[in-house]
Design a protein around this motif. Structure first.
Motif, PDB file in Angstrom:
ATOM      1  N   SER A 109     -90.557 -15.438  67.473  1.00  0.00           N
ATOM      2  CA  SER A 109     -89.167 -14.948  67.562  1.00  0.00           C
ATOM      3  C   SER A 109     -89.072 -13.436  67.761  1.00  0.00           C
ATOM      4  O   SER A 109     -88.157 -12.957  68.414  1.00  0.00           O
TER       5      SER A 109
ATOM      6  N   ARG B  77     -91.496 -21.870  77.649  1.00  0.00           N
ATOM      7  CA  ARG B  77     -91.193 -20.972  78.767  1.00  0.00           C
ATOM      8  C   ARG B  77     -92.421 -20.858  79.642  1.00  0.00           C
ATOM      9  O   ARG B  77     -93.544 -20.702  79.151  1.00  0.00           O
TER      10      ARG B  77
ATOM     11  N   GLU C 203     -88.681  -4.479  72.055  1.00  0.00           N
ATOM     12  CA  GLU C 203     -87.869  -5.166  71.039  1.00  0.00           C
ATOM     13  C   GLU C 203     -87.867  -4.371  69.735  1.00  0.00           C
ATOM     14  O   GLU C 203     -86.824  -4.211  69.100  1.00  0.00           O
TER      15      GLU C 203
ATOM     16  N   MET D  64     -86.578  -8.782  67.938  1.00  0.00           N
ATOM     17  CA  MET D  64     -85.220  -9.053  68.473  1.00  0.00           C
ATOM     18  C   MET D  64     -85.155 -10.547  68.776  1.00  0.00           C
ATOM     19  O   MET D  64     -85.337 -10.970  69.930  1.00  0.00           O
TER      20      MET D  64
ATOM     21  N   ASP E 113     -99.013 -17.184  61.555  1.00  0.00           N
ATOM     22  CA  ASP E 113     -99.519 -17.573  62.865  1.00  0.00           C
ATOM     23  C   ASP E 113     -99.126 -19.040  63.041  1.00  0.00           C
ATOM     24  O   ASP E 113     -99.309 -19.838  62.114  1.00  0.00           O
ATOM     25  N   VAL E 114     -98.601 -19.371  64.207  1.00  0.00           N
ATOM     26  CA  VAL E 114     -98.137 -20.759  64.406  1.00  0.00           C
ATOM     27  C   VAL E 114     -99.290 -21.740  64.123  1.00  0.00           C
ATOM     28  O   VAL E 114     -99.073 -22.841  63.624  1.00  0.00           O
TER      29      VAL E 114
ATOM     30  N   THR F 255     -83.136 -15.213  71.454  1.00  0.00           N
ATOM     31  CA  THR F 255     -82.891 -16.617  71.817  1.00  0.00           C
ATOM     32  C   THR F 255     -82.180 -17.332  70.672  1.00  0.00           C
ATOM     33  O   THR F 255     -81.137 -17.970  70.861  1.00  0.00           O
TER      34      THR F 255
ATOM     35  N   ASP G  61     -92.893 -15.825  63.082  1.00  0.00           N
ATOM     36  CA  ASP G  61     -93.592 -14.763  63.803  1.00  0.00           C
ATOM     37  C   ASP G  61     -94.835 -14.355  63.008  1.00  0.00           C
ATOM     38  O   ASP G  61     -94.804 -14.320  61.779  1.00  0.00           O
ATOM     39  N   ILE G  62     -95.886 -14.077  63.744  1.00  0.00           N
ATOM     40  CA  ILE G  62     -97.173 -13.695  63.109  1.00  0.00           C
ATOM     41  C   ILE G  62     -97.073 -12.296  62.495  1.00  0.00           C
ATOM     42  O   ILE G  62     -97.840 -11.921  61.616  1.00  0.00           O
TER      43      ILE G  62
HETATM   44  C1  LIG Z   1     -91.640 -10.267  71.547  1.00  0.00           C
HETATM   45  S1  LIG Z   1     -91.175 -11.843  70.996  1.00  0.00           S
HETATM   46  C2  LIG Z   1     -90.390 -12.536  72.378  1.00  0.00           C
HETATM   47  C3  LIG Z   1     -89.410 -13.652  72.010  1.00  0.00           C
HETATM   48  C4  LIG Z   1     -87.986 -13.173  72.191  1.00  0.00           C
HETATM   49  N1  LIG Z   1     -87.625 -12.226  71.136  1.00  0.00           N
HETATM   50  C5  LIG Z   1     -86.982 -14.340  72.173  1.00  0.00           C
HETATM   51  O1  LIG Z   1     -86.068 -14.311  71.350  1.00  0.00           O
HETATM   52  O2  LIG Z   1     -87.111 -15.242  73.054  1.00  0.00           O
HETATM   53  C6  LIG Z   1     -92.723 -12.705  70.964  1.00  0.00           C
HETATM   54  C7  LIG Z   1     -93.300 -12.704  69.553  1.00  0.00           C
HETATM   55  O3  LIG Z   1     -94.323 -13.698  69.466  1.00  0.00           O
HETATM   56  C8  LIG Z   1     -95.117 -13.339  68.339  1.00  0.00           C
HETATM   57  N2  LIG Z   1     -96.366 -14.123  68.362  1.00  0.00           N
HETATM   58  C9  LIG Z   1     -97.417 -14.000  69.219  1.00  0.00           C
HETATM   59  N3  LIG Z   1     -98.391 -14.882  68.919  1.00  0.00           N
HETATM   60  C10 LIG Z   1     -97.959 -15.599  67.836  1.00  0.00           C
HETATM   61  C11 LIG Z   1     -98.499 -16.647  67.047  1.00  0.00           C
HETATM   62  N4  LIG Z   1     -99.717 -17.176  67.308  1.00  0.00           N
HETATM   63  N5  LIG Z   1     -97.769 -17.150  66.014  1.00  0.00           N
HETATM   64  C12 LIG Z   1     -96.541 -16.636  65.743  1.00  0.00           C
HETATM   65  N6  LIG Z   1     -95.962 -15.622  66.441  1.00  0.00           N
HETATM   66  C13 LIG Z   1     -96.663 -15.110  67.477  1.00  0.00           C
HETATM   67  C14 LIG Z   1     -95.328 -11.844  68.494  1.00  0.00           C
HETATM   68  O4  LIG Z   1     -95.621 -11.220  67.248  1.00  0.00           O
HETATM   69  C15 LIG Z   1     -93.963 -11.400  69.081  1.00  0.00           C
HETATM   70  O5  LIG Z   1     -93.165 -10.789  68.080  1.00  0.00           O
END
Ligand SMILES: C[S@@+](CC[C@H](N)C(=O)[O-])C[C@H]1O[C@@H](n2cnc3c(N)ncnc32)[C@H](O)[C@@H]1O
Length: 320
Positions: free
Chosen positions: A133, A233, A77, A136, A186-187, A139, A157-158
């Motif tokens: 998110s 998901r 991404e 990219m 972080d969520v 969604t 996003d973290i």
């Molecule tokens: C690669 S994206 C995949 C989603 C995809 N872009 C979509 O639109 O469906 C997943 C993201 O989740 C984020 N992520 C992982 N753990 C997280 C958390 N605890 N809180 C917020 N974001 C998180 C990552 O930094 C990553 O950028």
């Protein structure tokens, strides 16, 4: 069938051995080839493989493989978001999303999630949160562009760099630059305001193992508004080697509405649930557990439970 199953698991183990030896998971011919082979090996759904019943050795391999896939997905991404963001100023990156290898999968996944959401929502959501998110945020982009033209998407996003790339992706678009908002956190630290969203999406890569996934779901259950929809998901059959599984038992405090397992090249299963506590969510006999509502899509397993004890498992055939 057992022989076919063990052959395909061996193929996955062989691919894992090659992937785990890679110096770097950033896109390259070798990385793309290996992950392409892995995805096509895991796509078939005509197997009765249950990854949770495999040996500890295979389970350990699976949990490492899911993490490697997540890392590679993030790099992929980042790579394409950087390319799109560096297009000449007169070009709108959103007009060139098809350079992303899995863009068509996101178009199908977005349509599927929109259709399932429509079946369980009484109104068009005005605000949606997408947690995880990424660079990219496809969604949110697909839903905003093609399905929900009046909805605002709050993307969490973290990773601040992911949000920087994602923001520049939409910044030149007249419409989405106003309807796509980004929050870096972080969520698990997002408490304020989660109760203002009609719908919350939780990305597959947030919570890469069962414990982390349940922790994220429990956090959302604590802060979402009663009656709000949670879209998750999951993964089914061999695809569970690529992504974590969300079980109905992980959804305490929610009413499980539908679990949908695609059989085409949309890899993720979709789980939709509603936070209990709203007017329509007290369970049968007043129980407040994870309740199943009749599903009107594919076969699903329904778990009716009264908090800790499962009362029964029913399989509902599709209701046309
Ligand atoms: C690669 S994206 C995949 C989603 C995809 N872009 C979509 O639109 O469906 C997943 C993201 O989740 C984020 N992520 C992982 N753990 C997280 C958390 N605890 N809180 C917020 N974001 C998180 C990552 O930094 C990553 O950028």
């Amino acid at each position: 069938m057992a022989c076919k199953n063990s052959l395909v698991v061996k193929q996955i183990i062989d691919l894992y051995d090659q992937i785990s030896k890679l110096e770097c998971l950033k896109p390259s011919k070798n990385v793309d080839t290996l992950f392409g082979q892995l995805v096509s090996t895991c796509l078939p759904t005509d197997t009765n493989i249950d990854v949770t019943k495999m040996s500890d050795e295979v389970k350990d391999m699976r949990s490492n493989l899911i993490k490697l896939c997540g890392e590679a997905e993030g790099y992929l991404e980042q790579h394409f978001s950087t390319i799109l963001g560096s297009l000449p100023e007169d070009q709108n990156p959103l007009d060139h999303l098809n350079i992303f290898p899995y863009y068509s999968n996101y178009l199908k996944l977005g349509k599927l999630e929109y259709d399932l959401l429509s079946q369980h929502s009484s109104h068009v959501p005005s605000k949606i949160a997408f947690v995880g998110s990424g660079p990219m945020p496809l969604t949110s982009i697909v839903l905003a562009k093609f399905h929900l033209p009046n909805t605002t998407f709050h993307n969490f996003d973290i990773d601040s760099h992911a949000n920087t790339l994602a923001s520049s992706l939409v910044s030149r678009d007249q419409d989405l630059s106003k309807r796509m908002i980004f929050h870096t956190t972080d969520v698990l630290n997002a408490t304020e305001g989660l109760d203002q969203y009609d719908v919350v999406f939780l990305a597959a890569l947030v919570g890469m193992d069962k414990e982390a996934k349940v922790k994220a779901i429990e956090h959302l259950e604590k802060h979402m508004a009663p009656g709000a929809i949670l879209m998750l998901r999951s993964a089914h059959a061999l695809r569970a080697f690529l992504y974590p599984i969300v079980d109905s038992s992980d959804l305490k405090g929610f009413q499980l509405l539908t679990i949908y397992h695609p059989t085409d090249d949309v890899v993720n299963s979709v789980v939709i649930a509603r936070k209990l506590g709203g007017s329509t969510t007290t369970g049968v006999n007043g129980t407040r557990g994870c309740m199943f509502m009749p599903c009107n899509c594919s076969k699903v397993h329904a778990i009716m439970n009264n908090r800790c004890k499962k009362m029964m498992i029913e399989e509902f055939s599709a209701i046309e």
